[in-house]
Design a protein around this motif. Structure first.
Motif, PDB file in Angstrom:
ATOM      1  N   THR A  65      24.050  40.992 100.630  1.00  0.00           N
ATOM      2  CA  THR A  65      25.043  40.402  99.705  1.00  0.00           C
ATOM      3  C   THR A  65      25.147  41.172  98.395  1.00  0.00           C
ATOM      4  O   THR A  65      25.882  40.763  97.507  1.00  0.00           O
ATOM      5  N   ARG A  68      28.763  42.407  97.477  1.00  0.00           N
ATOM      6  CA  ARG A  68      29.652  41.283  97.185  1.00  0.00           C
ATOM      7  C   ARG A  68      29.306  40.644  95.841  1.00  0.00           C
ATOM      8  O   ARG A  68      30.190  40.352  95.026  1.00  0.00           O
ATOM      9  N   ASN A  69      28.012  40.446  95.587  1.00  0.00           N
ATOM     10  CA  ASN A  69      27.612  39.822  94.324  1.00  0.00           C
ATOM     11  C   ASN A  69      27.960  40.693  93.125  1.00  0.00           C
ATOM     12  O   ASN A  69      28.427  40.205  92.096  1.00  0.00           O
ATOM     13  N   GLU A  71      30.326  43.049  92.952  1.00  0.00           N
ATOM     14  CA  GLU A  71      31.772  43.102  92.765  1.00  0.00           C
ATOM     15  C   GLU A  71      32.278  41.820  92.101  1.00  0.00           C
ATOM     16  O   GLU A  71      33.128  41.858  91.216  1.00  0.00           O
ATOM     17  N   THR A  72      31.744  40.677  92.526  1.00  0.00           N
ATOM     18  CA  THR A  72      32.149  39.404  91.917  1.00  0.00           C
ATOM     19  C   THR A  72      31.859  39.401  90.428  1.00  0.00           C
ATOM     20  O   THR A  72      32.685  38.977  89.608  1.00  0.00           O
ATOM     21  N   GLU A 164      28.712  30.245  94.513  1.00  0.00           N
ATOM     22  CA  GLU A 164      29.877  30.589  95.324  1.00  0.00           C
ATOM     23  C   GLU A 164      30.552  29.337  95.875  1.00  0.00           C
ATOM     24  O   GLU A 164      31.780  29.239  95.932  1.00  0.00           O
TER      25      GLU A 164
END
Length: 408
Positions: A65, A68-69, A71-72, A164
């Motif tokens: 992850t 994804r983390n 980029e968030t 999330e």
């Protein structure tokens, strides 16, 4: 030593920690020597390339992850202009000496925006501290320390998953609020025979919708319309309900009022009995296409703008009064008027279009006037799009924004 004598490029390269600069599109603009050394990459392998092309997720770990983390977090910084400190991340890195082999790595990232004078995010400072050896050392010590470390990482992962899910819940609530917003706000088709463009942009972040509203209504007697915008304090579904009540009341009042001042006077008395309407702002204009006049009154709202065909600008700011329900004893509202020639552009908006943190509102008004003047020859739809594109931050504003463009 003065700022002029400091070599800031050398300072950046000599920083003891891993620091990189990213564009808002997440492309590496620069990286200091420590970043390159610790990541095992050369400057040519990093600068000018998309972040996740350089450091993708481990393809051998379906549960990874890290990408994804990260980029968030970075997208959130771009959208909000606020610093974001991330939880401990496992983000494996491909070995530079053994292609296809992935090394287990742990990082503690902090992402900070760099803003230009207009409050726009122009660069991201991506600072990371590698804590892999600390994790491994504690793991080698065995016993309770290793268990605690595993629990720490597990709790960090669980916290991210909870966040999330909360963001997902906020997104669903946002969809409901936006649907409510669309149901209650009119479109330009409600006033026929005139060139009118309307735009609404919700704030980025959590729900943050439905605080702003607008109205376009055909008035009784002659070729006249009423054009209004308002801003309810607060966000979310509660603000949407207040917004709907105030908009409906002003629509009805405008049809029978002698002028915009009387319409706002009645609306202010109504706001006194509506919970949540305290300190709401609104400005309304009555446009008479037969007499070529605009009369207006404002209850604490930023002034409408008239842009004439020759490029001259007039802010309608000669009839400004406190927000709705701001006085314990209501008083008659002021009213002013001006004339226009065919082809003049009238713009009404809410403060999300012009206000920026740490900046005087006059700078936002100057930006708005400049954009309207430069694009004044476009049709209202194209003009509205151009103004939003130039004035709103690329990731969206942190406040709702409503905009109405009328070609007179």
């Amino acid at each position: 030593m003065t700022d002029a004598t400091i070599d800031y490029a050398a300072v950046f390269q000599g920083l003891p920690g891993m620091v990189a600069l990213l564009t808002p599109d997440l492309v590496y603009a620069d990286a200091n020597e420590e970043f390159l050394r610790m990541s095992g990459r050369t400057r040519e392998q990093v600068v000018g390339r998309f972040l996740f092309d350089v450091f993708p997720d481990n393809p051998n770990d379906p549960a990874a992850t890290g990408m994804r983390n990260l980029e968030t977090s970075l997208r959130r910084v771009v959208a909000t202009g606020e610093r974001d400190t991330m939880a401990l991340q496992r983000y494996d890195v491909e070995s530079t000496t053994r292609p296809g082999q992935w090394e287990e790595r742990y990082w503690s990232p902090v992402n900070t925006p760099l803003l230009d004078p207009d409050g726009k995010v122009v660069l991201l400072v991506h600072r990371v501290e590698e804590v892999t050896e600390l994790i491994r050392a504690r793991g080698r010590s065995g016993g309770r320390t290793r268990v605690l470390e595993a629990e720490l990482y597990t709790r960090a992962r669980e916290l991210q998953e909870v966040n999330e899910r909360l963001r997902g819940a906020h997104a669903r609530e946002r969809e409901v609020a936006l649907a409510l917003q669309e149901a209650m706000l009119p479109t330009s088709r409600q006033s026929t025979g005139h060139q009118i463009a309307v735009r609404y942009r919700p704030a980025v972040g959590s729900l943050n919708v439905c605080g702003d509203w607008y109205d376009v209504v055909d008035l009784v007697g002659g070729n006249r319309i009423g054009v209004s915008v308002g801003d309810v304090v607060g966000h979310g579904l509660a603000a949407a309900g207040v917004m709907g009540q105030l908009r409906s009341a002003l629509t009805a009042t405008s049809r029978v009022a002698d002028g915009p001042a009387q319409a706002l006077d009645v609306l202010g008395r109504y706001a006194h009995v509506v919970d949540g309407a305290e300190s709401a702002t609104v400005v309304t204009t009555f446009v008479d296409f037969d007499d070529y006049t605009v009369t207006y009154s404002s209850a604490g709202h930023p002034p409408p703008v008239l842009v004439r065909p020759d490029g001259s600008v007039e802010f309608l700011d000669r009839a400004t009064d406190p927000p709705l329900d701001a006085r314990p004893d209501p008083m008659p509202r002021p009213q002013a008027g001006t004339t226009f020639t065919p082809g003049t552009t009238l713009a009404l908006y809410t403060d999300g279009l012009i206000e920026r943190r740490h900046e005087d509102i006059d700078r936002g008004l100057v930006r708005l006037a400049d954009s309207l003047v430069r694009h004044r020859n476009r049709d209202p739809e194209a003009l509205a799009d151009a103004v939003l594109l130039e004035l709103l931050p690329p990731g969206g504003a942190t406040d709702d924004t409503a905009l109405i463009i009328v070609r007179l």
